[in-house]
Design a protein around this motif. Sequence first.
Motif, PDB file in Angstrom:
ATOM      1  N   PRO A 152       0.823  -1.213   0.000  1.00  0.00           N
ATOM      2  CA  PRO A 152       0.000   0.000   0.000  1.00  0.00           C
ATOM      3  C   PRO A 152       0.856   1.262   0.000  1.00  0.00           C
ATOM      4  CG  PRO A 152      -0.763  -1.569   1.668  1.00  0.00           C
ATOM      5  CD  PRO A 152       0.566  -2.080   1.173  1.00  0.00           C
ATOM      6  N   VAL A 153       0.414   2.253  -0.744  1.00  0.00           N
ATOM      7  CA  VAL A 153       1.053   3.574  -0.757  1.00  0.00           C
ATOM      8  C   VAL A 153       0.145   4.524   0.018  1.00  0.00           C
ATOM      9  CG1 VAL A 153       1.910   5.465  -2.169  1.00  0.00           C
ATOM     10  CG2 VAL A 153       2.064   3.109  -3.017  1.00  0.00           C
ATOM     11  N   PRO A 154       0.576   5.002   1.197  1.00  0.00           N
ATOM     12  CA  PRO A 154      -0.284   5.894   1.982  1.00  0.00           C
ATOM     13  C   PRO A 154      -0.387   7.272   1.343  1.00  0.00           C
ATOM     14  CG  PRO A 154       1.872   5.690   3.022  1.00  0.00           C
ATOM     15  CD  PRO A 154       1.870   4.750   1.862  1.00  0.00           C
ATOM     16  N   LEU A 155      -1.582   7.637   0.922  1.00  0.00           N
ATOM     17  CA  LEU A 155      -1.795   8.917   0.266  1.00  0.00           C
ATOM     18  C   LEU A 155      -2.793   9.752   1.048  1.00  0.00           C
ATOM     19  CD1 LEU A 155      -2.103   7.826  -3.493  1.00  0.00           C
ATOM     20  CD2 LEU A 155      -0.080   8.704  -2.313  1.00  0.00           C
ATOM     21  N   ALA A 156      -2.480  11.028   1.191  1.00  0.00           N
ATOM     22  CA  ALA A 156      -3.434  11.970   1.778  1.00  0.00           C
ATOM     23  C   ALA A 156      -4.594  12.140   0.801  1.00  0.00           C
ATOM     24  CB  ALA A 156      -2.749  13.304   2.050  1.00  0.00           C
ATOM     25  N   PRO A 157      -5.749  12.618   1.275  1.00  0.00           N
ATOM     26  CA  PRO A 157      -6.936  12.720   0.410  1.00  0.00           C
ATOM     27  C   PRO A 157      -6.706  13.456  -0.901  1.00  0.00           C
ATOM     28  CG  PRO A 157      -7.549  13.093   2.685  1.00  0.00           C
ATOM     29  CD  PRO A 157      -6.054  12.990   2.665  1.00  0.00           C
ATOM     30  N   SER A 158      -6.010  14.581  -0.853  1.00  0.00           N
ATOM     31  CA  SER A 158      -5.789  15.346  -2.082  1.00  0.00           C
ATOM     32  C   SER A 158      -4.870  14.600  -3.035  1.00  0.00           C
ATOM     33  CB  SER A 158      -5.194  16.721  -1.761  1.00  0.00           C
ATOM     34  OG  SER A 158      -6.113  17.492  -1.034  1.00  0.00           O
ATOM     35  N   GLU A 159      -3.870  13.921  -2.500  1.00  0.00           N
ATOM     36  CA  GLU A 159      -2.953  13.148  -3.339  1.00  0.00           C
ATOM     37  C   GLU A 159      -3.704  12.027  -4.051  1.00  0.00           C
ATOM     38  OE1 GLU A 159       0.542  13.918  -0.023  1.00  0.00           O
ATOM     39  OE2 GLU A 159      -0.279  11.905  -0.315  1.00  0.00           O
ATOM     40  N   LEU A 160      -4.573  11.344  -3.314  1.00  0.00           N
ATOM     41  CA  LEU A 160      -5.342  10.252  -3.892  1.00  0.00           C
ATOM     42  C   LEU A 160      -6.287  10.761  -4.972  1.00  0.00           C
ATOM     43  CD1 LEU A 160      -6.309   7.329  -3.989  1.00  0.00           C
ATOM     44  CD2 LEU A 160      -7.830   7.839  -2.066  1.00  0.00           C
ATOM     45  N   ARG A 161      -7.012  11.826  -4.658  1.00  0.00           N
ATOM     46  CA  ARG A 161      -7.973  12.358  -5.617  1.00  0.00           C
ATOM     47  C   ARG A 161      -7.259  12.878  -6.869  1.00  0.00           C
ATOM     48  NH1 ARG A 161     -13.253  14.313  -4.731  1.00  0.00           N
ATOM     49  NH2 ARG A 161     -14.207  14.650  -6.768  1.00  0.00           N
ATOM     50  N   LEU A 162      -6.089  13.473  -6.691  1.00  0.00           N
ATOM     51  CA  LEU A 162      -5.324  13.961  -7.831  1.00  0.00           C
ATOM     52  C   LEU A 162      -4.887  12.800  -8.719  1.00  0.00           C
ATOM     53  CD1 LEU A 162      -3.860  16.256  -9.347  1.00  0.00           C
ATOM     54  CD2 LEU A 162      -1.935  15.910  -7.789  1.00  0.00           C
ATOM     55  N   LEU A 163      -4.397  11.740  -8.114  1.00  0.00           N
ATOM     56  CA  LEU A 163      -3.971  10.564  -8.879  1.00  0.00           C
ATOM     57  C   LEU A 163      -5.154   9.948  -9.625  1.00  0.00           C
ATOM     58  CD1 LEU A 163      -1.784   8.552  -9.683  1.00  0.00           C
ATOM     59  CD2 LEU A 163      -2.272   7.294  -7.562  1.00  0.00           C
ATOM     60  N   LEU A 164      -6.309   9.888  -8.975  1.00  0.00           N
ATOM     61  CA  LEU A 164      -7.500   9.343  -9.633  1.00  0.00           C
ATOM     62  C   LEU A 164      -7.899  10.204 -10.826  1.00  0.00           C
ATOM     63  CD1 LEU A 164      -9.708   8.331  -6.558  1.00  0.00           C
ATOM     64  CD2 LEU A 164      -8.310   6.839  -7.997  1.00  0.00           C
ATOM     65  N   ALA A 165      -7.847  11.521 -10.644  1.00  0.00           N
ATOM     66  CA  ALA A 165      -8.242  12.421 -11.734  1.00  0.00           C
ATOM     67  C   ALA A 165      -7.312  12.279 -12.936  1.00  0.00           C
ATOM     68  CB  ALA A 165      -8.251  13.859 -11.233  1.00  0.00           C
ATOM     69  N   LEU A 166      -6.020  12.220 -12.680  1.00  0.00           N
ATOM     70  CA  LEU A 166      -5.067  12.117 -13.776  1.00  0.00           C
ATOM     71  C   LEU A 166      -5.135  10.755 -14.467  1.00  0.00           C
ATOM     72  CD1 LEU A 166      -1.991  13.849 -12.101  1.00  0.00           C
ATOM     73  CD2 LEU A 166      -3.220  14.689 -14.117  1.00  0.00           C
TER      74      LEU A 166
END
Length: 226
Positions: A152-166
Amino acid sequence: MSRVLLIEDDPAVRRGVEWALRHRGHDVAAAPTGEEGLTLLRSHRPDVVVLDLMLPGIPGLDVCRRIREHDQVPIIIVTARGDDIDVVVGLEAGADDYVVKPVRASVLEARMRAVLRRTAPDTEGRTRPRPRTYGDLAIDRAALVVTHRGEPVPLAPSELRLLLALSDAPGQVLSRQQLLEQVWEHSYHGDVRLVDACVKRLRGKLGGDSGHIETVRGFGYRFRAA
């Protein structure tokens, strides 16, 4: 109702923000110092942390970094100046968003709701998507889990949402303004620094997979699937 941890040393600001959030139905625990805030983090188990950068004892930036060492709870930093370099440093330390003093309760609550939506799974009843793999990187959109070689890669909410968007639009260039509106739900152009700081953090956490996120100079960012 959200559980909020407010870390603010100014008594008047602390009381005002605490009262306003409680009045809106939130469960608020407040601390005047970073030390007390870190203690309350363990006992209160907040959904979101509202953190002043100017604190006695442990500075707000260090509090942010310490939280990020073991917890991916959303963090909204409070700063006295919207154009201050502290905003960028705070975002790079792991914060998800920021508000400028004097804090308006309506603005703060809107930012809180937005950042919490970034951690909410898709519950609209659509077919559960299968995890997508990009080399050693796997993204499970339904479970909101990102792994690298199975870890698992621990991502903060904004990091996760940014990765999903891209990654949802591989090969497509998304402007900073598009990402700002899609991930942070902001429309003010000056806040594009949120995007750049988050990309920097995300690349650091993805390590060898950071090459999936390409900078397109003068335009924005693109996700490379291969």
